[in-house]
Design an enzyme around this catalytic site. Structure first.
Site, PDB file in Angstrom:
ATOM      1  N   ASP A 126      -3.991   1.057  11.692  1.00 40.66           N
ATOM      2  CA  ASP A 126      -3.546   1.706  10.455  1.00 40.66           C
ATOM      3  C   ASP A 126      -4.654   1.495   9.446  1.00 40.66           C
ATOM      4  OD1 ASP A 126      -2.457   2.764   8.223  1.00 40.66           O
ATOM      5  OD2 ASP A 126      -0.800   1.350   8.045  1.00 40.66           O
ATOM      6  N   GLU A 171       1.614  -9.483   7.064  1.00 37.49           N
ATOM      7  CA  GLU A 171       2.428  -9.066   8.206  1.00 37.49           C
ATOM      8  C   GLU A 171       2.268 -10.013   9.390  1.00 37.49           C
ATOM      9  OE1 GLU A 171       1.731  -4.853   8.799  1.00 37.49           O
ATOM     10  OE2 GLU A 171       2.815  -4.388   6.958  1.00 37.49           O
ATOM     11  N   LYS A 224       9.618   5.056   7.610  1.00 38.71           N
ATOM     12  CA  LYS A 224       9.966   3.914   6.757  1.00 38.71           C
ATOM     13  C   LYS A 224      11.179   4.316   5.932  1.00 38.71           C
ATOM     14  CE  LYS A 224       5.305   2.003   6.044  1.00 38.71           C
ATOM     15  NZ  LYS A 224       4.086   2.138   5.219  1.00 38.71           N
ATOM     16  N   GLU A 246      -4.712  -2.562   9.329  1.00 40.78           N
ATOM     17  CA  GLU A 246      -3.968  -3.128  10.460  1.00 40.78           C
ATOM     18  C   GLU A 246      -4.674  -2.847  11.784  1.00 40.78           C
ATOM     19  OE1 GLU A 246       0.028  -1.561  10.230  1.00 40.78           O
ATOM     20  OE2 GLU A 246       0.100  -1.900   8.063  1.00 40.78           O
ATOM     21  N   LYS A 262       6.450  -0.577  14.728  1.00 40.13           N
ATOM     22  CA  LYS A 262       5.521  -1.603  14.249  1.00 40.13           C
ATOM     23  C   LYS A 262       6.274  -2.490  13.277  1.00 40.13           C
ATOM     24  CE  LYS A 262       3.065   0.486  10.356  1.00 40.13           C
ATOM     25  NZ  LYS A 262       1.752   0.555   9.689  1.00 40.13           N
ATOM     26  N   SER A 288       0.867  -1.187   0.000  1.00 43.33           N
ATOM     27  CA  SER A 288       0.000   0.000   0.000  1.00 43.33           C
ATOM     28  C   SER A 288       0.901   1.234   0.000  1.00 43.33           C
ATOM     29  CB  SER A 288      -0.917  -0.012   1.227  1.00 43.33           C
ATOM     30  OG  SER A 288      -0.175   0.019   2.428  1.00 43.33           O
ATOM     31  N   ASP A 344       1.520   8.360   7.431  1.00 43.76           N
ATOM     32  CA  ASP A 344       2.394   7.410   6.711  1.00 43.76           C
ATOM     33  C   ASP A 344       2.407   7.820   5.233  1.00 43.76           C
ATOM     34  OD1 ASP A 344       3.574   5.265   5.427  1.00 43.76           O
ATOM     35  OD2 ASP A 344       2.034   3.808   5.910  1.00 43.76           O
ATOM     36  N   GLU A 388      -3.377   5.564  12.295  1.00 45.12           N
ATOM     37  CA  GLU A 388      -2.486   5.920  11.184  1.00 45.12           C
ATOM     38  C   GLU A 388      -3.292   6.046   9.893  1.00 45.12           C
ATOM     39  OE1 GLU A 388       0.787   3.181  10.955  1.00 45.12           O
ATOM     40  OE2 GLU A 388       1.015   3.451   8.793  1.00 45.12           O
ATOM     41  N   HIS A 415       8.367  -1.316   9.675  1.00 35.40           N
ATOM     42  CA  HIS A 415       8.718  -2.246   8.599  1.00 35.40           C
ATOM     43  C   HIS A 415       7.885  -1.926   7.356  1.00 35.40           C
ATOM     44  CE1 HIS A 415       5.116  -5.082   9.649  1.00 35.40           C
ATOM     45  NE2 HIS A 415       4.799  -3.819   9.698  1.00 35.40           N
ATOM     46  N   HIS A 462      -3.412  -6.035   2.639  1.00 35.58           N
ATOM     47  CA  HIS A 462      -2.529  -7.082   3.160  1.00 35.58           C
ATOM     48  C   HIS A 462      -3.247  -8.404   3.382  1.00 35.58           C
ATOM     49  CE1 HIS A 462       0.292  -3.758   4.904  1.00 35.58           C
ATOM     50  NE2 HIS A 462       0.320  -3.833   3.592  1.00 35.58           N
TER      51      HIS A 462
HETATM   52  P1  PGA Z   1       2.975  -1.275   3.176  1.00 30.55           P
HETATM   53  O1  PGA Z   1       2.052  -1.230   4.455  1.00 30.55           O
HETATM   54  O2  PGA Z   1       4.339  -1.654   3.588  1.00 30.55           O
HETATM   55  O3  PGA Z   1       2.281  -2.278   2.303  1.00 30.55           O
HETATM   56  O4  PGA Z   1       2.928   0.131   2.574  1.00 30.55           O
HETATM   57  C1  PGA Z   1       2.471  -0.752   5.685  1.00 30.55           C
HETATM   58  C2  PGA Z   1       1.726   0.474   6.084  1.00 30.55           C
HETATM   59  O5  PGA Z   1       0.824   0.961   5.371  1.00 30.55           O
HETATM   60  O6  PGA Z   1       2.031   1.028   7.134  1.00 30.55           O
HETATM   61 ZN    ZN Z   2       0.501   2.699   6.946  1.00 28.00          ZN
END
Ligand code: PGA
Ligand code: ZN
Length: 423
Positions: free
Chosen positions: A239, A202, A332, A161, A383, A40, A307, A280, A360, A152
Site C-alpha cells: 500500500d 499496524e 473500510k 505498507e 488486511k 492517512s 483506497d 494499493e 482495518h 504509520h
Molecule cells: P489509514 O491507513 O487507516 O491510516 O488510512 C490504512 C490504509 O491506508 O490503507
Molecule cells: Zn491504503
C-alpha cells in the site's frame, strides 16, 4: 425490535477517543460495536465528528456520542433490527448531509454495526452467516503488513505498507502460521543488521532504510529464513498511500520528484523484480488519468487497489469503473459510514469484475466485525496488520474461529484470490 441505543467515548489503539455504541433489543439481546479511525485518510471519506478544543488534543468524540444518545437513539426505538437497509437509510436521512458531517460517520457507523450484530445474535446466527447467508464459506488471504512506513511510522520509508500474502497455504490457520513465522524471522533479520525492531501503528516493524527496495529485500530474506519460498508460499503486496506524498509539483519519492508516468515505470520495475500481486493507492486520489494509464500498463499483471481513490463510496467506485481506474476495491466501513453502503460498494465491485480487500484502519479497537464481513462479503482478502498488537490479532483470531465453525465447508482463498497470478 430496538429497545434502547447507548453510546460512550472509548480509546482506540493510538490512544485517541472513538465511539462505542450499545444496542438493546426487546428480547434481551445486547450488543456493541466500536468505530476505527485512519491516519492517512482520503479527502473524500465520510467525516468523523471530533470535538475540537484542548481535551484529547481536540480529538474527543463527546458530540458524536451525544448525537447517538439524543438524536439517533430516540428515533430508532421500536425499529426492527433486521431491517438493516431501512435503518441505514433512516440514519442517512437523519444526518442529512452527503458526507455524514452533521451527526458524524463515527456515530452513524457505530449504530449501523451494533444493530447488525444485535439482529444476528437475536436470530441465533454468527455475524458472518447473518450478513453473508448460508453459502458464505470463503476464508480471506491475510495480507499481513509486516513492515510499516509512510504516515504509520517515524522512518524515511515512503511506501506505507509492505504486506506478505501467504497464498500457498491450504487453510487460513496455516496461512496465519506461515505469515507469523515470517514476521518473527523478519525481526531476527533486522536485529542481525542492527536495524530498529520498533513497531509502527499496524504492528509491523518500522526501521529506517535507504530505499523502498531495501524493505522488499529484507522481507525476501525473512521468508527464506523462515523456510518458505518467495512467490509460491508467500507473495508480496504494497500500500503506497501515494496521496500522502503527492503535491502539485508531483510525487516526492526517494528524494526525487516524479510524474505519475515515472512512478508507474518504477512500479513496473518492482513487479519485474519481486512477486508483487497487489499495489494499493499507487497514485494520488486526484490523479484519475494517471490511474487509468497505470491500470492499462500493469493491471493484467497485478491487482491495483483503490483506497483513498474510491473511499468505499459506491458513486466514486462507479466513476472509477466507467473510466477503467484500478481493478480492486479496498473496503473500510468507516469511510462510508453504514453497513448497507459498504455492501453496495462490494456488490458493485464484484459485479464489475473488480476484486475486494476488507480492511482495518491504522487506529483500531478490539471490535472484530471486519473479520466476519470479509467472509460474509466473499472478499477473498483481508488486511488487518501484522500478527502483533491485540487490536490487529483480534481480527485474525476471529477468522480462526470462523474457519473452525465452518468446518469442512470452509475454503481458503489462497492464490485464487489473485486470478491472474493463478493463471
Ligand atoms: P489509514 O491507513 O487507516 O491510516 O488510512 C490504512 C490504509 O491506508 O490503507
Ligand atoms: Zn491504503
Amino acid at each position: 425490535s430496538i429497545d434502547a441505543v447507548g453510546a460512550r467515548e472509548i480509546l482506540d489503539s493510538r490512544g485517541n477517543p472513538t465511539v462505542e455504541v450499545e444496542v438493546a433489543l426487546d428480547d434481551g439481546t445486547i450488543t456493541r460495536a466500536a468505530v476505527p479511525s485512519g491516519a492517512s485518510t482520503g479527502a473524500f471519506e465520510a467525516v468523523e465528528l471530533r470535538d475540537g478544543g484542548d481535551r484529547y488534543n481536540g480529538k474527543g468524540v463527546t458530540q458524536a456520542v451525544d448525537g447517538v444518545l439524543d438524536v439517533i437513539g430516540p428515533e430508532l426505538v421500536g425499529f426492527e433490527a433486521s431491517e438493516q437497509r431501512l435503518l441505514d437509510q433512516r440514519l442517512i436521512d437523519l444526518d442529512g448531509t452527503p458526507d455524514k458531517s452533521r451527526l458524524g460517520a463515527n456515530a452513524v457507523l457505530g449504530v449501523s454495526l451494533a444493530v447488525a450484530k444485535a439482529a444476528a445474535e437475536s436470530a441465533g446466527l454468527p455475524l458472518f452467516r447473518y450478513v453473508g447467508g448460508p453459502s458464505a464459506h470463503l476464508l480471506p488471504v491475510p495480507m499481513m503488513n509486516i513492515l510499516n512506513g509512510g504516515a504509520h511510522a517515524d522512518s524515511n520509508v515512503d511506501v506505507q505498507e509492505f504486506m506478505i500474502a501467504p497464498i500457498g497455504a491450504a487453510t487460513f490457520a496455516e496461512a496465519l502460521a506461515v505469515g507469523t513465522e515470517t514476521y518473527h524471522a523478519l525481526k531476527s533479520v533486522l536485529k542481525k543488521r542492527g536495524l530498529s525492531t520498533g513497531l509502527g501503528d499496524e504492528g509491523g516493524f518500522a526501521p529506517s532504510l535507504p530505499s523502498n527496495r531495501d524493505a522488499l529485500d529484507l522481507i525476501v530474506e525473512a521468508v527464506q529464513a523462515a523456510g518458505y519460498t518467495v512467490g509460491t508460499d508467500i507473495a508480496f503486496a504494497l500500500d503506497v498511500a501515494a496521496t500522502e506524498f503527492h503535491s502539485d509539483a508531483g510525487y516526492a519519492f526517494e528524494g526525487k520528484t516524479l510524474s505519475s508516468a515515472e512512478l508507474t515505470e518504477y512500479y513496473a520495475g518492482l513487479v519485474d523484480a519481486y512477486p508483487i500481486v497487489s499495489i494499493e493507492d499507487p497514485l494520488s486520489e486526484e490523479d484519475w488519468d494517471g490511474w487509468v494509464a497505470l491500470t492499462q500498463a500493469l493491471g493484467d499483471r497485478v491487482q491495483i487497489v483503490g483506497d483513498d481513490l474510491f473511499v468505499t463510496n459506491p458513486a466514486r467506485l462507479a466513476d472509477g469503473i466507467a473510466r477503467g481506474a484500478a481493478n480492486a476495491l479496498l473496503v473500510k466501513v468507516n469511510q462510508i459510514g453504514t453497513l448497507t453502503e459498504t455492501l453496495d460498494a462490494v456488490t458493485l465491485a464484484h459485479r464489475s469484475g473488480y476484486r475486494s480487500m476488507m480492511s482495518h484502519r491504522s487506529g483500531e479497537t478490539e471490535d472484530t466485525t471486519i473479520a466476519d464481513l470479509a467472509v460474509a462479503l466473499d472478499c477473498g482478502q483481508i488486511k488487518t496488520g501484522a500478527p502483533a498488537r491485540s487490536e490487529r490479532v483480534a481480527k485474525y483470531n476471529q477468522l480462526l474461529r470462523i474457519e473452525e465453525e465452518l468446518d469442512d465447508a470452509a475454503r481458503y482463498a489462497g492464490a485464487a484470490a489473485f486470478p491472474r497470478l493463478a493463471a
